[in-house]
Design a protein around this motif. Sequence first.
Motif, PDB file in Angstrom:
ATOM      1  N   ALA A 313       0.858  -1.192   0.000  1.00  0.00           N
ATOM      2  CA  ALA A 313       0.000   0.000   0.000  1.00  0.00           C
ATOM      3  C   ALA A 313       0.891   1.237   0.000  1.00  0.00           C
ATOM      4  O   ALA A 313       1.771   1.376   0.851  1.00  0.00           O
ATOM      5  CB  ALA A 313      -0.907  -0.006   1.223  1.00  0.00           C
ATOM      6  N   THR A 314       0.679   2.149  -0.947  1.00  0.00           N
ATOM      7  CA  THR A 314       1.555   3.301  -1.101  1.00  0.00           C
ATOM      8  C   THR A 314       0.792   4.609  -0.926  1.00  0.00           C
ATOM      9  O   THR A 314      -0.419   4.682  -1.130  1.00  0.00           O
ATOM     10  CB  THR A 314       2.225   3.311  -2.489  1.00  0.00           C
ATOM     11  N   ARG A 315       1.528   5.629  -0.564  1.00  0.00           N
ATOM     12  CA  ARG A 315       0.977   6.975  -0.435  1.00  0.00           C
ATOM     13  C   ARG A 315       0.807   7.570  -1.823  1.00  0.00           C
ATOM     14  O   ARG A 315       1.753   7.571  -2.622  1.00  0.00           O
ATOM     15  CB  ARG A 315       1.911   7.828   0.413  1.00  0.00           C
ATOM     16  N   VAL A 316      -0.374   8.089  -2.118  1.00  0.00           N
ATOM     17  CA  VAL A 316      -0.666   8.628  -3.447  1.00  0.00           C
ATOM     18  C   VAL A 316      -1.052  10.098  -3.320  1.00  0.00           C
ATOM     19  O   VAL A 316      -1.992  10.433  -2.591  1.00  0.00           O
ATOM     20  CB  VAL A 316      -1.809   7.854  -4.139  1.00  0.00           C
ATOM     21  N   VAL A 317      -0.343  10.969  -4.020  1.00  0.00           N
ATOM     22  CA  VAL A 317      -0.706  12.384  -4.075  1.00  0.00           C
ATOM     23  C   VAL A 317      -1.816  12.528  -5.115  1.00  0.00           C
ATOM     24  O   VAL A 317      -1.597  12.345  -6.311  1.00  0.00           O
ATOM     25  CB  VAL A 317       0.494  13.262  -4.446  1.00  0.00           C
ATOM     26  N   LEU A 318      -3.016  12.860  -4.659  1.00  0.00           N
ATOM     27  CA  LEU A 318      -4.154  12.998  -5.561  1.00  0.00           C
ATOM     28  C   LEU A 318      -4.240  14.400  -6.156  1.00  0.00           C
ATOM     29  O   LEU A 318      -4.523  14.560  -7.341  1.00  0.00           O
ATOM     30  CB  LEU A 318      -5.450  12.666  -4.815  1.00  0.00           C
ATOM     31  N   VAL A 319      -4.021  15.406  -5.317  1.00  0.00           N
ATOM     32  CA  VAL A 319      -4.059  16.801  -5.760  1.00  0.00           C
ATOM     33  C   VAL A 319      -2.838  17.502  -5.178  1.00  0.00           C
ATOM     34  O   VAL A 319      -2.588  17.425  -3.972  1.00  0.00           O
ATOM     35  CB  VAL A 319      -5.351  17.508  -5.303  1.00  0.00           C
ATOM     36  N   ASP A 320      -2.090  18.177  -6.024  1.00  0.00           N
ATOM     37  CA  ASP A 320      -0.877  18.890  -5.599  1.00  0.00           C
ATOM     38  C   ASP A 320      -1.014  20.355  -5.964  1.00  0.00           C
ATOM     39  O   ASP A 320      -1.070  20.709  -7.154  1.00  0.00           O
ATOM     40  CB  ASP A 320       0.351  18.280  -6.278  1.00  0.00           C
TER      41      ASP A 320
END
Length: 473
Positions: A313-320
């Motif tokens: 399970a990885t950290r996902v940047v959805l909005v930057d």
Amino acid sequence: MTAPTDRAPDVGAEPESSFDRLLEAVAAHWCEEGVRLGAQYAQAFVEATSHVRLDSTVRHGARAGHGTSLDRRFGVGLLLRRRDSWWYGSAPLAEPGLLAERVATLQGFGRPRAPEPITRCSELEEERPHRDLYLLTEAITRSAAAADLSVDFVQDFFRGQQAVVDSTGAGRSWRSTGGRQRCAATAWGQGQQARVFTRRNAPHWRLGDAGPDLALSAEKLILSAADRSRALLGSRRLGVRTTPVVLAPRVGAALLHELIGHALEADNLAKGSRYTGGLMGAALTSAPLRLVDDPGVPEGMGSCATDDDGQAATRVVLVDRGIVAGRLTCTRAVYGSSDLNTGSGRREDYRHASLPRASNTVVLPGPDSTAALLEPPRGGLLHVGALSSGEINLDRGEFSFAASESHFLTPAGDSIPLQDVVLFGDARDALRQLAGIADDVEGDNATCGKQGQSVRIGLHSPTMRFDQLTWRC
């Protein structure tokens, strides 16, 4: 709030036992059978889980009910890719022949060999709440209730052992434990009634735990719900208005989970609807919004090291900085492509194939002060303390959210309690109205539904202000 990490801790992990290895062997058996019978891809998911729930109910200061429920799920699910389409079937661990029969109904497939039935499932079979825990929950509930108040308090405990094996060589087993407290308080007075919900979760809570941390948490939840429900008495109706709206900590994550998070799940995004089409790379707001899906949040309700496909399970940047930057995927969503698997495959239980889902929806801290965001203009502003439910139409982008706890703030310093407030409008228009993000991040937990499956998620965000949203009450 602790800074999110790239990889989640193994929440509630315990040493591997012979029962864990047994689950792994069952998963490997079904996966091998799927391949032997000609599947292009096979994945077997096996679980043994237990959910214990204790309820205490007090009406007008008197005991109205107290009890417990136990939900155990012991089973296996098999996902097969055949003739360029997907098939999923499942059966209890005690009835492996049932799954074999279901596979045998597939055209062109033979009958798989079934493993030996598993009729007992480790220590989960023996779990029972300790009597002290019954007494604790009832005593706390009764002590906090008064004649003008009713309280429903729920203590949940979760424990699970899972294993997954697929034909690409992926194979993992893991354990999970934790608990959650929920309280609903209803106050009466001034010819009205008002209802407020509070909740907390902790991965270290265990079924036999009746210690001071659990007791103090329960007492705080109940007292907070009682005070907040009484504060809503004397509420008014203000009709339909368009004003600035300030969302309290935790609330913004709940709103953005629906407006953005679901739209960026790979299966929803692929539909290319009027709302989701062209979303990748789109500028949603000029505010410095940073929205991530983070399975590594300490004590996050959705925290995990492995998704239900056995992927990290990885950290996902959805909005930057206001621009859409990522999406949530899973093994089935990226099968046959070079797209990144973010390890976001989650399922309610063995009876369902995994879907790309959120873990913990997190709004990272912003540059604004909470006091400045709460400053009401001449026409006043709506302050939302909690959302109770909401939905978005991912085809058209229209949303509607019910706020269970709100106040209308005026420049004169008045705080008018409101009930049954509904926020509604167009999601893209609403996101363009995001004007301020503070740094007072707080966490919450919730249950999220999708395609008939419910999973537990975390919600973490600071105070957020929108310049203009439409609402009614």
